[in-house]
Structures are given as structure tokens and as C-alpha cells.
Design an enzyme around this catalytic site. Structure first.
Site, PDB file in Angstrom:
ATOM      1  N   ASN A 194       0.833  -1.205   0.000  1.00  0.00           N
ATOM      2  CA  ASN A 194       0.000   0.000   0.000  1.00  0.00           C
ATOM      3  C   ASN A 194       0.868   1.256   0.000  1.00  0.00           C
ATOM      4  O   ASN A 194       1.926   1.276   0.608  1.00  0.00           O
ATOM      5  CB  ASN A 194      -0.910   0.009   1.235  1.00  0.00           C
ATOM      6  CG  ASN A 194      -1.792  -1.234   1.291  1.00  0.00           C
ATOM      7  OD1 ASN A 194      -2.045  -1.852   0.261  1.00  0.00           O
ATOM      8  ND2 ASN A 194      -2.238  -1.595   2.476  1.00  0.00           N
TER       9      ASN A 194
ATOM     10  N   HIS B 169       5.545  -0.783  -3.150  1.00  0.00           N
ATOM     11  CA  HIS B 169       4.919  -0.136  -4.315  1.00  0.00           C
ATOM     12  C   HIS B 169       5.051   1.376  -4.248  1.00  0.00           C
ATOM     13  O   HIS B 169       4.309   2.107  -4.893  1.00  0.00           O
ATOM     14  CB  HIS B 169       3.442  -0.529  -4.425  1.00  0.00           C
ATOM     15  CG  HIS B 169       3.228  -1.865  -5.067  1.00  0.00           C
ATOM     16  ND1 HIS B 169       2.043  -2.549  -4.993  1.00  0.00           N
ATOM     17  CD2 HIS B 169       4.062  -2.649  -5.795  1.00  0.00           C
ATOM     18  CE1 HIS B 169       2.150  -3.693  -5.652  1.00  0.00           C
ATOM     19  NE2 HIS B 169       3.363  -3.786  -6.135  1.00  0.00           N
TER      20      HIS B 169
END
Ligand code: ZN
Length: 271
Positions: free
Chosen positions: A114, A131
Site C-alpha cells: 500500500n 509499491h
């Protein structure tokens, strides 16, 4: 629908087992995905197996790094709603439980897919964002990196593509788009943590797509134990010591409570 979600009480033995494994573990890490933040009102934009943000309605290219380069305005038009949702979101009980597990000494790090910063806002200290993160943005022309929080709050207000203070280039949030390389330094740190761990607690991730499958396989190859908390089954369930298919925001706090109870009883037995 409430009734479709099994209540954690149906998983009381598994919650005890997960807590016991955490208590016995020498080095545990958590691995989290979009399912951790859905209870904070952040929808899962990912399609399993295809990376980050491919499901951008009407503008299929906007979630790719090539699409961003070609048409940053289209990306930002879509990104505005997403950013607003994230800036208005609050950590939920699952984020808080993981920060408590770290504070209590049961987990060493949270590796997360996330980019919403909710782990940090819940108090987690060691967060590895594989990410990328919305906390920073980088100019695509001169590579100047800035704190993105103010820039994004501004952008949500006026909708204008954020520009670099130095060269006027387009600022790109430091989140990893589809077809973009994963952040090398963070990935290295995540692999290092997985190499050292003897237990991996995965929460709110189907363990498919992006680096998730690779990290889970790597952990198992290293002989680590696996505890899976996810609403739906994952491809790693048969390899896990414990599988709990229930709401992370109910299960993780229940694990924290069980560990508190275990450590209280341990103290009592030493008195
Ligand atoms: Zn610049």
C-alpha cells in the site's frame, strides 16, 4: 453483507495458534496489501496479477508509467479522487494492531504493497513500501524529490498538475505505476527482512501480483512459517501454518489481545 464475513470467534483456535507462533518467533515480519485499507474506505484499485492500478475506468493507460509520461493530466484527473480518498482516510484497527505488534516486540517490520501511509499514521516505525509511497514526489525532468503531502493537498483543491519549483517539469508521486520498476532499495530491504525472518504474517493480501508472490515464496524457501489473514483464500494457504479467512480489522486486534493475555499469564507464573 455482515453474514458473509465469518466472525473471528469462528477462528478462536487459529487466533490462539497465530498468537503462539508470534510469541515463539525470533524474527517476524508482517506483509500487507490492499485488504488492510479497505476498512479505511480505500478501494482496491489493483487487479490481481497485473500490478498496480490497471483498472482505471475509461482511461486504461493512466495507471501505466507510459500513460503518465504521455498524458499526465489524464493521470491526475483520475488520481485526484484517489488522492482525496487517501488524504481523508484514517488508519483502522488492523493498522493499529500491527503498530502495537511492533511496539510489543512481536514483529520487526511491515512490508506493504500500500502507498497510503496509513501504517505510519498508525504508529508503525519500520515500514517498507514496495509499491512506493504518496509521501514524496519526484520531478520527471530534473529528478528533484520533494515532500508530497502539501503538494497533494494543494492538488486536490485546485486539480492542477503539480509542477517542479526548479524547472517547471511535471511532478510524479513516488508510487509505482504499472510497468514501472519497483523501488530497488526498498525491495532489497524487504528481501533482507524476509531472509532473516522465521515467521511471516500476511494480512489483507491475496499474495498474487507485484512482488507479493515472490516474497512469499522466498520466505517459504528460507523455512519461515506462514500465518495468513485474508478475507478470501490465497494460493499459499496449503503452505501456511495458520489460515484465517476473516476481516483483518477484527482478527489482528484479537491476536494482539491474545498476546497480551499470554504475556500477563507468563509474568504471573514468574511471580
Ligand atoms: Zn524539475
Amino acid at each position: 453483507m455482515e453474514t458473509l464475513i465469518p466472525k473471528p470467534k469462528d477462528y478462536a483456535p487459529e487466533i490462539d495458534q497465530a498468537a503462539n507462533l508470534l510469541a515463539q518467533s525470533r524474527f517476524a515480519v508482517a506483509f500487507t496489501g490492499a485488504g488492510l485499507s479497505t476498512r479505511s474506505g480505500i478501494p482496491d484499485f489493483r487487479s490481481p496479477g497485473t500490478g498496480l492500478w490497471t483498472r482505471v475506468d475509461g482511461i486504461p493507460e493512466s495507471g501505466t508509467i507510459q500513460g503518465f509520461g504521455k498524458n499526465p493530466q489524464a493521470f491526475y484527473t483520475w488520481f485526484r479522487t484517489f488522492t482525496r480518498t487517501i488524504l481523508e482516510a484514517h488508519p483502522n484497527a488492523a493498522h493499529i494492531a500491527l503498530s502495537l505488534l511492533e511496539a510489543m516486540g512481536y514483529i520487526r517490520a511491515v512490508i506493504t504493497q500500500n502507498a497510503d501511509m496509513l501504517h505510519q499514521r498508525a504508529g508503525s516505525q519500520h515500514v517498507l513500501e514496495v509499491h512506493g509511497s504518496l509521501a514524496e514526489a519526484t520531478c520527471i525532468q530534473c529528478y528533484t524529490t520533494v515532500d508530497a503531502r502539501q503538494l497533494l493537498a494543494h492538488f486536490v483543491e485546485d486539480g492542477q498538475v503539480p509542477r517542479c519549483e526548479h524547472c517547471g517539469g511535471v511532478m510524479k508521486p513516488n508510487v509505482i505505476l504499472t510497468n514501472e520498476q519497483l523501488p530497488a532499495r526498498v525491495m532489497l530491504a524487504a528481501k533482507q527482512a524476509v531472509r532473516e525472518c522465521d515467521l511471516i504474517l500476511t494480512a489483507g493480501t491475496s499474495l498474487t501480483g507485484g512482488p507479493a508472490t515472490g516474497l512469499a515464496e522466498f520466505a517459504l524457501d528460507q523455512g519461515a512459517e506462514l500465518v495468513i489473514v485474508n478475507l478470501t483464500p490465497t494460493i499459499f494457504d496449503s503452505a501456511a501454518q495458520v489460515v484465517i479467512n476473516a476481516d483483518v480489522s477484527e482478527v489482528l486486534p484479537a491476536i494482539v489481545e491474545t498476546l497480551r493475555y499470554l504475556s500477563m499469564n507468563k509474568e504471573k507464573s514468574h511471580e
